[in-house]
Enzyme design. Structure first.
Site, short mmCIF file in Angstrom:
data_model
loop_
_atom_site.label_atom_id
_atom_site.label_comp_id
_atom_site.label_asym_id
_atom_site.label_seq_id
_atom_site.Cartn_x
_atom_site.Cartn_y
_atom_site.Cartn_z
N ASP A 1 0.83 -1.21 0.00
CA ASP A 1 0.00 0.00 0.00
C ASP A 1 0.86 1.26 0.00
OD1 ASP A 1 -2.32 1.47 0.00
OD2 ASP A 1 -2.81 1.14 2.11
N ASN B 1 -11.03 -2.64 -5.35
CA ASN B 1 -10.28 -1.72 -6.21
C ASN B 1 -10.96 -1.45 -7.55
OD1 ASN B 1 -7.06 -2.97 -5.05
ND2 ASN B 1 -8.10 -1.09 -4.43
C1 IPE Z 1 -5.42 -2.86 -0.33
O1 IPE Z 1 -5.05 -1.54 -0.48
C2 IPE Z 1 -5.41 -3.56 -1.66
C3 IPE Z 1 -4.10 -3.72 -2.29
C4 IPE Z 1 -2.96 -3.40 -1.78
C5 IPE Z 1 -4.12 -4.31 -3.60
P1 IPE Z 1 -6.13 -0.37 -0.62
O2 IPE Z 1 -5.38 0.89 -0.70
O3 IPE Z 1 -7.07 -0.67 -1.73
O4 IPE Z 1 -6.93 -0.50 0.76
P2 IPE Z 1 -7.84 0.55 1.53
O5 IPE Z 1 -8.89 0.98 0.55
O6 IPE Z 1 -6.98 1.68 1.96
O7 IPE Z 1 -8.39 -0.20 2.69
C1 IPE Z 2 -1.47 0.26 -3.43
O1 IPE Z 2 -1.27 1.63 -3.46
C2 IPE Z 2 -1.71 -0.32 -4.80
C3 IPE Z 2 -3.08 -0.81 -5.02
C4 IPE Z 2 -4.05 -0.79 -4.15
C5 IPE Z 2 -3.38 -1.33 -6.34
P1 IPE Z 2 -2.48 2.64 -3.46
O2 IPE Z 2 -2.86 2.91 -4.88
O3 IPE Z 2 -3.59 2.15 -2.61
O4 IPE Z 2 -1.81 3.91 -2.82
P2 IPE Z 2 -2.46 4.96 -1.84
O5 IPE Z 2 -3.08 4.19 -0.72
O6 IPE Z 2 -3.48 5.72 -2.62
O7 IPE Z 2 -1.32 5.80 -1.39
MG MG Z 3 -4.08 2.38 -0.65
#
Ligand code: IPE
Ligand code: IPE
Ligand code: MG
Length: 232
Positions: free
Chosen positions: A10, A58
């Site tokens: 994340d 997602n």
């Molecule tokens: C969790 O991260 C999913 C992945 C890393 C693929 P998110 O960024 O989607 O999770 P939330 O929405 O902050 O809980």
């Molecule tokens: C994790 O990074 C990747 C996926 C969930 C695909 P994020 O895209 O969630 O990054 P933040 O949370 O917006 O920083």
């Molecule tokens: Mg995220």
């Protein structure tokens, strides 16, 4: 050494925003971090590594970002296939890939087939993954098979999960400072040790992984016992 490490990668978006870059740039850099961690885990002799790559939730992101993520996945798999084979790494998908964009789905099927004899490490990519869906799916499958209620055990239930045959994660790591599971491995992580770091995923280097490992090594896993029972 943990047998199975599961990571919630994340913070790609925040990593990019901090640098005035686009979210796509963050995801691209995140892929580089993933490559290094895969190789590092294999070198350490960790048998199972699971990366949360795309959650069912997602899909709610902007269409362009979703499209970019699956393009990136396809390019990553194409460019890494040779290296996965050289490292004897087996790729597996946790999740339902039937609804993925066709090019990504076909590449995933190809790479899974090509690497199926890899015996050094299993690399699980959780894709279109939801822990709750996985549990419901397992329940449905048991019912469809006519399994008697008394035969619904932790073992038979686990055998219907995407991780069938693999050990439960000993350690779950989440980067970026968020402290939640986000629907990840809900059944399997029942007794996992959790490690949270504020480092954004693109900055999560093998050295950062080693810090998580050192922290894990220093913990006492009790599984409901007293401290002295667990150490005895
Ligand atoms: C969790 O991260 C999913 C992945 C890393 C693929 P998110 O960024 O989607 O999770 P939330 O929405 O902050 O809980
Ligand atoms: C994790 O990074 C990747 C996926 C969930 C695909 P994020 O895209 O969630 O990054 P933040 O949370 O917006 O920083
Ligand atoms: Mg995220």
């Amino acid at each position: 050494m943990p047998k199975h490490v599961a990571i919630i990668m994340d913070g790609n978006g925040r990593w990019a925003a901090k640098r005035g870059l686009s979210r796509s740039d963050g995801h691209k850099q995140g892929t580089e971090a993933a490559k290094a961690i895969v190789t590092h885990c294999r070198e350490l002799g960790i048998g199972h590594l699971t990366l949360y790559t795309f959650s069912k939730e997602n899909w709610g992101r902007p269409k362009d970002e979703v499209r970019f993520l699956f393009d990136l996945l396809r390019m990553f798999l194409n460019s890494e296939l040779k290296s996965l084979l050289e490292q004897s790494i087996r790729l597996k998908v946790l999740g339902d890939i039937s609804s993925l964009p066709a090019p990504a789905r076909m590449t995933l099927e190809h790479v899974q087939k090509k690497t199926e004899n890899g015996d050094a490490m299993v690399l699980n990519l959780a894709l279109n993954y939801s822990g709750r869906d996985e549990i419901l799916r397992a329940a449905r499958r048991l019912i469809e098979q006519g399994v008697r209620p008394e035969d619904v055990t932790e073992e038979t239930f686990s055998s219907q999960l995407y991780t069938c045959g693999q050990p439960d994660p000993d350690l779950v790591i989440r980067t970026s400072g968020e402290q939640r599971l986000s629907n990840y491995l809900l059944f399997q992580a029942a007794y996992s040790e959790l490690y949270f770091t504020t480092v954004y995923w693109p900055d999560f280097t093998p050295e950062e992984f080693d810090k998580a490992l050192a922290d894990f090594t220093g913990r006492q896993r009790r599984f409901g016992l007293t401290g002295s029972q667990a150490s005895g």
